[in-house]
Motif scaffolding. Structure first.
Motif, short mmCIF file in Angstrom:
data_model
loop_
_atom_site.label_atom_id
_atom_site.label_comp_id
_atom_site.label_asym_id
_atom_site.label_seq_id
_atom_site.Cartn_x
_atom_site.Cartn_y
_atom_site.Cartn_z
N PRO A 1 -18.30 17.80 -13.68
CA PRO A 1 -17.91 16.40 -13.87
C PRO A 1 -16.41 16.15 -13.81
CG PRO A 1 -18.63 17.36 -15.95
CD PRO A 1 -18.93 18.36 -14.86
N VAL A 2 -15.61 17.10 -14.27
CA VAL A 2 -14.15 16.91 -14.22
C VAL A 2 -13.69 16.85 -12.77
CG1 VAL A 2 -11.92 17.92 -14.83
CG2 VAL A 2 -13.79 17.95 -16.49
N LEU A 3 -14.19 17.76 -11.95
CA LEU A 3 -13.83 17.77 -10.53
C LEU A 3 -14.31 16.49 -9.85
CD1 LEU A 3 -12.72 19.16 -7.99
CD2 LEU A 3 -14.98 20.24 -7.73
N THR A 4 -15.56 16.10 -10.11
CA THR A 4 -16.12 14.90 -9.50
C THR A 4 -15.31 13.67 -9.90
OG1 THR A 4 -18.31 15.91 -9.47
CG2 THR A 4 -18.22 13.52 -9.25
N ASN A 5 -14.95 13.56 -11.17
CA ASN A 5 -14.14 12.42 -11.63
C ASN A 5 -12.75 12.43 -11.00
OD1 ASN A 5 -16.24 11.47 -13.21
ND2 ASN A 5 -15.51 12.50 -15.06
N TRP A 6 -12.17 13.63 -10.85
CA TRP A 6 -10.85 13.74 -10.21
C TRP A 6 -10.92 13.28 -8.76
CZ3 TRP A 6 -9.10 16.71 -6.08
CH2 TRP A 6 -7.73 16.70 -5.88
N ILE A 7 -11.93 13.72 -8.04
CA ILE A 7 -12.10 13.30 -6.64
C ILE A 7 -12.18 11.78 -6.55
CG2 ILE A 7 -13.71 13.30 -4.68
CD1 ILE A 7 -14.36 16.24 -5.45
N ASN A 8 -13.04 11.19 -7.39
CA ASN A 8 -13.20 9.73 -7.37
C ASN A 8 -11.90 9.02 -7.71
OD1 ASN A 8 -15.91 10.02 -6.69
ND2 ASN A 8 -16.59 9.95 -8.82
N ALA A 9 -11.19 9.51 -8.73
CA ALA A 9 -9.92 8.89 -9.14
C ALA A 9 -8.88 9.00 -8.02
CB ALA A 9 -9.40 9.54 -10.42
N MET A 10 -8.80 10.17 -7.37
CA MET A 10 -7.84 10.34 -6.27
C MET A 10 -8.15 9.39 -5.12
SD MET A 10 -5.59 12.48 -7.26
CE MET A 10 -4.74 13.02 -5.80
N GLN A 11 -9.43 9.25 -4.78
CA GLN A 11 -9.81 8.36 -3.69
C GLN A 11 -9.48 6.91 -4.01
OE1 GLN A 11 -13.93 9.51 -3.14
NE2 GLN A 11 -13.36 11.09 -1.66
N LYS A 12 -9.72 6.49 -5.24
CA LYS A 12 -9.38 5.11 -5.65
C LYS A 12 -7.87 4.90 -5.61
CE LYS A 12 -13.43 4.35 -8.50
NZ LYS A 12 -13.98 4.31 -9.85
N LEU A 13 -7.12 5.88 -6.10
CA LEU A 13 -5.66 5.78 -6.09
C LEU A 13 -5.12 5.71 -4.66
CD1 LEU A 13 -2.97 5.84 -7.68
CD2 LEU A 13 -3.06 8.35 -7.51
N GLY A 14 -5.63 6.58 -3.81
CA GLY A 14 -5.18 6.59 -2.42
C GLY A 14 -5.49 5.29 -1.70
N GLU A 15 -6.66 4.75 -1.97
CA GLU A 15 -7.02 3.48 -1.33
C GLU A 15 -6.14 2.34 -1.86
OE1 GLU A 15 -10.95 0.76 -0.30
OE2 GLU A 15 -11.13 2.36 -1.79
N LYS A 16 -5.89 2.32 -3.16
CA LYS A 16 -5.06 1.28 -3.77
C LYS A 16 -3.62 1.35 -3.26
CE LYS A 16 -3.40 -0.31 -8.25
NZ LYS A 16 -3.29 0.00 -9.68
N GLN A 17 -3.05 2.56 -3.25
CA GLN A 17 -1.64 2.73 -2.85
C GLN A 17 -1.46 2.72 -1.33
OE1 GLN A 17 0.12 5.73 -6.24
NE2 GLN A 17 -0.67 6.67 -4.42
N GLY A 18 -2.47 3.20 -0.62
CA GLY A 18 -2.34 3.35 0.83
C GLY A 18 -1.78 4.72 1.21
N TYR A 19 -1.60 5.58 0.22
CA TYR A 19 -1.11 6.94 0.45
C TYR A 19 -1.46 7.79 -0.76
CZ TYR A 19 2.64 5.77 -2.79
OH TYR A 19 3.34 5.39 -3.91
N ILE A 20 -1.31 9.08 -0.60
CA ILE A 20 -1.50 10.02 -1.70
C ILE A 20 -0.37 11.04 -1.62
CG2 ILE A 20 -2.98 11.73 -0.57
CD1 ILE A 20 -3.60 10.22 -4.03
N ASN A 21 0.06 11.53 -2.76
CA ASN A 21 1.13 12.53 -2.80
C ASN A 21 0.59 13.89 -3.16
OD1 ASN A 21 3.34 10.80 -2.26
ND2 ASN A 21 3.41 10.17 -4.39
N THR A 22 1.23 14.93 -2.64
CA THR A 22 0.97 16.28 -3.13
C THR A 22 1.59 16.36 -4.52
OG1 THR A 22 3.03 17.26 -2.32
CG2 THR A 22 1.15 17.21 -0.78
#
Length: 182
Positions: free
Chosen positions: A47-68
């Motif tokens: 569940p931690v990994l699944t929640n992290w994946i979902n959170a990263m995808q939402k953040l990336g969509e909201k921002q339009g980018y993702i950072n390392t």
């Protein structure tokens, strides 16, 4: 078996980077129901990994980018803006891949710079450069050889190996643990 290991590796990375049940069913020749059950159980078990994946995808969509983790951006806005589900799915996979693999690439670059500075760009250790040869990098690996010959004793060899392993260890201040070297 080697086949089971191959399947486990494909599933781990596949689901991490967005593999859905239909891809899983096709790849392993199982029914859609079996594949969906497996993917659901896999995600429920992590569940931690699944929640992290979902959170990263939402953040990336909201921002339009993702950072390392080191701040290097990967832009994904244009893929979301297409409105095409296949490009949006690609953007979501890219977000997770960039966060994981991009951070790995950043770490590899840091390690290479440290190793170069220690063994090739340092007047104190300069004479030891003939004992260590860098061969290649592959994904998150640095391949090198440390020579042990009649001129150098085992203690010196072990010291070079130990120092090299220490240089390859990376930890940011906000990380609870360092990236260990194997």
């Amino acid at each position: 078996t080697s086949n089971m290991r191959r399947q486990a590796k494909a599933v781990n990375f596949g689901i991490l980077y967005g593999m859905e049940a239909h891809n899983f069913a096709q790849r392993f020749g199982i029914s859609m129901g079996e594949a969906q059950e497996f993917v659901d159980q896999f995600k429920a078990g992590l569940p931690v990994l699944t929640n992290w994946i979902n959170a990263m995808q939402k953040l990336g969509e909201k921002q339009g980018y993702i950072n390392t983790l080191f701040g290097r951006p990967r832009r994904v806005k244009s893929w979301f803006d297409t409105g095409d589900w296949s490009w949006i799915a690609f953007a979501k996979r890219t977000i997770v891949n960039s966060a994981v693999q991009g951070t790995g690439a950043d770490i590899l670059k840091i390690v290479l710079i440290r190793l170069f500075d220690k063994w090739y760009n340092n007047k104190q250790t300069g004479p030891l450069t003939k004992m260590i040869r860098f061969k290649s990098t592959i994904h998150d690996e640095v391949n090198y050889q440390i020579y042990k010959d009649k001129e150098h004793n085992g203690a010196l060899f072990r010291n070079i190996a130990k120092e090299t392993m220490k240089l390859m260890r990376v930890k940011l201040p906000q990380w609870p643990f360092p990236m260990e070297v194997g």
